[in-house]
Write a protein that holds these residues in place. Structure first.
Motif, PDB file in Angstrom:
ATOM      1  N   SER A   1      -0.424   8.299   5.237  1.00  0.00           N
ATOM      2  CA  SER A   1      -1.158   7.038   5.266  1.00  0.00           C
ATOM      3  C   SER A   1      -2.626   7.276   4.926  1.00  0.00           C
ATOM      4  CB  SER A   1      -1.053   6.400   6.651  1.00  0.00           C
ATOM      5  OG  SER A   1      -1.841   7.123   7.580  1.00  0.00           O
ATOM      6  N   PRO A   2      -3.311   6.244   4.433  1.00  0.00           N
ATOM      7  CA  PRO A   2      -4.755   6.388   4.192  1.00  0.00           C
ATOM      8  C   PRO A   2      -5.520   6.768   5.459  1.00  0.00           C
ATOM      9  CG  PRO A   2      -3.926   4.467   3.039  1.00  0.00           C
ATOM     10  CD  PRO A   2      -2.804   4.967   3.912  1.00  0.00           C
ATOM     11  N   ASP A   3      -5.069   6.290   6.615  1.00  0.00           N
ATOM     12  CA  ASP A   3      -5.727   6.659   7.876  1.00  0.00           C
ATOM     13  C   ASP A   3      -5.633   8.159   8.133  1.00  0.00           C
ATOM     14  OD1 ASP A   3      -6.602   4.108   8.490  1.00  0.00           O
ATOM     15  OD2 ASP A   3      -4.832   3.624   9.683  1.00  0.00           O
TER      16      ASP A   3
ATOM     17  N   ALA B   1      -5.242  10.544   5.829  1.00  0.00           N
ATOM     18  CA  ALA B   1      -6.113  11.218   4.855  1.00  0.00           C
ATOM     19  C   ALA B   1      -7.580  11.088   5.273  1.00  0.00           C
ATOM     20  CB  ALA B   1      -5.894  10.638   3.460  1.00  0.00           C
ATOM     21  N   ARG B   2      -7.956   9.923   5.776  1.00  0.00           N
ATOM     22  CA  ARG B   2      -9.330   9.696   6.235  1.00  0.00           C
ATOM     23  C   ARG B   2      -9.663  10.608   7.418  1.00  0.00           C
ATOM     24  NH1 ARG B   2      -8.640   4.666   6.563  1.00  0.00           N
ATOM     25  NH2 ARG B   2      -9.009   4.262   4.385  1.00  0.00           N
TER      26      ARG B   2
ATOM     27  N   ALA C   1      -4.084   9.930  -0.294  1.00  0.00           N
ATOM     28  CA  ALA C   1      -3.031   9.701   0.701  1.00  0.00           C
ATOM     29  C   ALA C   1      -1.680   9.508   0.024  1.00  0.00           C
ATOM     30  CB  ALA C   1      -3.385   8.480   1.551  1.00  0.00           C
ATOM     31  N   ARG C   2      -1.653   8.711  -1.038  1.00  0.00           N
ATOM     32  CA  ARG C   2      -0.391   8.475  -1.749  1.00  0.00           C
ATOM     33  C   ARG C   2       0.157   9.773  -2.337  1.00  0.00           C
ATOM     34  NH1 ARG C   2       0.656   7.550  -6.902  1.00  0.00           N
ATOM     35  NH2 ARG C   2      -1.510   7.141  -7.436  1.00  0.00           N
TER      36      ARG C   2
ATOM     37  N   THR D   1      -9.785   8.701  -4.730  1.00  0.00           N
ATOM     38  CA  THR D   1     -10.198   7.987  -3.531  1.00  0.00           C
ATOM     39  C   THR D   1      -9.319   8.459  -2.372  1.00  0.00           C
ATOM     40  OG1 THR D   1      -8.645   6.162  -3.845  1.00  0.00           O
ATOM     41  CG2 THR D   1     -10.850   5.935  -4.873  1.00  0.00           C
ATOM     42  N   ILE D   2      -9.727   8.119  -1.170  1.00  0.00           N
ATOM     43  CA  ILE D   2      -8.926   8.472   0.007  1.00  0.00           C
ATOM     44  C   ILE D   2      -7.526   7.859  -0.115  1.00  0.00           C
ATOM     45  CG2 ILE D   2      -8.708   8.142   2.510  1.00  0.00           C
ATOM     46  CD1 ILE D   2     -10.822  10.197   1.872  1.00  0.00           C
ATOM     47  N   GLY D   3      -7.441   6.618  -0.576  1.00  0.00           N
ATOM     48  CA  GLY D   3      -6.137   5.958  -0.728  1.00  0.00           C
ATOM     49  C   GLY D   3      -5.249   6.654  -1.748  1.00  0.00           C
ATOM     50  N   GLN D   4      -5.832   7.035  -2.882  1.00  0.00           N
ATOM     51  CA  GLN D   4      -5.058   7.748  -3.905  1.00  0.00           C
ATOM     52  C   GLN D   4      -4.598   9.103  -3.375  1.00  0.00           C
ATOM     53  OE1 GLN D   4      -8.174   7.641  -6.864  1.00  0.00           O
ATOM     54  NE2 GLN D   4      -6.996   6.234  -8.160  1.00  0.00           N
TER      55      GLN D   4
ATOM     56  N   ARG E   1     -18.018   4.899  -2.203  1.00  0.00           N
ATOM     57  CA  ARG E   1     -16.639   5.286  -1.877  1.00  0.00           C
ATOM     58  C   ARG E   1     -16.555   6.799  -1.726  1.00  0.00           C
ATOM     59  NH1 ARG E   1     -12.716   3.390  -6.345  1.00  0.00           N
ATOM     60  NH2 ARG E   1     -14.206   4.648  -7.476  1.00  0.00           N
TER      61      ARG E   1
END
Length: 130
Positions: A16-18, A20-21, A10-11, A5-8, A38
Motif C-alpha cells: 500500500s502507499p501507506d 511505502a510512505r 508502492a504499486r 512517486t511513493i504511490g508508483q 512530491r
C-alpha cells in the motif's frame, strides 16, 4: 534517471502507499522532493530496495497478484552481450529473468531502475516497457 512517486513505488513493490510512505519515513529507502513538493524515489534506489525486500526474512509480506500472467515491476539488472541480453525484473516478491536480443533491450530503453512488465506464457518471459 527515472524517479517514482511513493504511490508508483508502492504499486511496483506490491504494498500500500501507506506502507511505502512508512518505509520512506523510516529511512529504509531514500527520497527527494520535486519542484511541486512530491516525494520521489530514484529508480536505482527503488530497484535495490525491491531486491532487499524480496530477500527479507519475511518480516515484510507484500502481497502481489498477477493478472493474466503480467508482472509489473522494476528492472534490477541488465547484462548485455554482443547479440543477446539478460534482463531481471523484481515484481513485488517475484524475481523474473528474461533472455532477449540486445537490440530489443536498447529499443525498449531497459536499464536498472526503469519500470517494466514481465509477461509470462508457458516457459517464455516477454518484457513490455511501461
Amino acid at each position: 534517471m527515472q524517479s517514482y512517486t511513493i504511490g508508483q513505488a508502492a504499486r511496483l513493490l506490491g504494498v500500500s502507499p501507506d506502507t511505502a510512505r512508512r518505509w520512506a519515513d523510516a529511512g529504509r529507502v531514500a527520497t527527494h522532493r520535486d519542484e511541486g513538493g512530491r516525494r520521489l524515489i530514484d529508480g536505482r534506489d527503488l530497484a535495490a530496495f525491491s531486491v532487499e525486500i524480496a530477500r527479507s526474512d519475511g518480516e515484510e509480506d507484500p502481497s502481489h497478484t498477477s493478472v493474466r500472467n503480467a508482472f509489473p515491476g522494476i528492472v534490477t539488472a541488465v547484462k548485455l552481450g554482443d547479440v543477446a541480453a539478460q534482463v531481471e525484473i523484481q515484481a513485488g516478491p517475484h524475481r523474473l529473468v528474461s533472455l532477449l536480443t540486445r537490440e530489443a533491450v536498447e529499443e525498449l530503453g531497459l536499464e536498472v531502475g526503469v519500470e517494466a512488465t514481465a509477461r509470462v506464457k508457458s516457459t517464455n518471459v516477454h518484457i513490455d516497457r511501461s
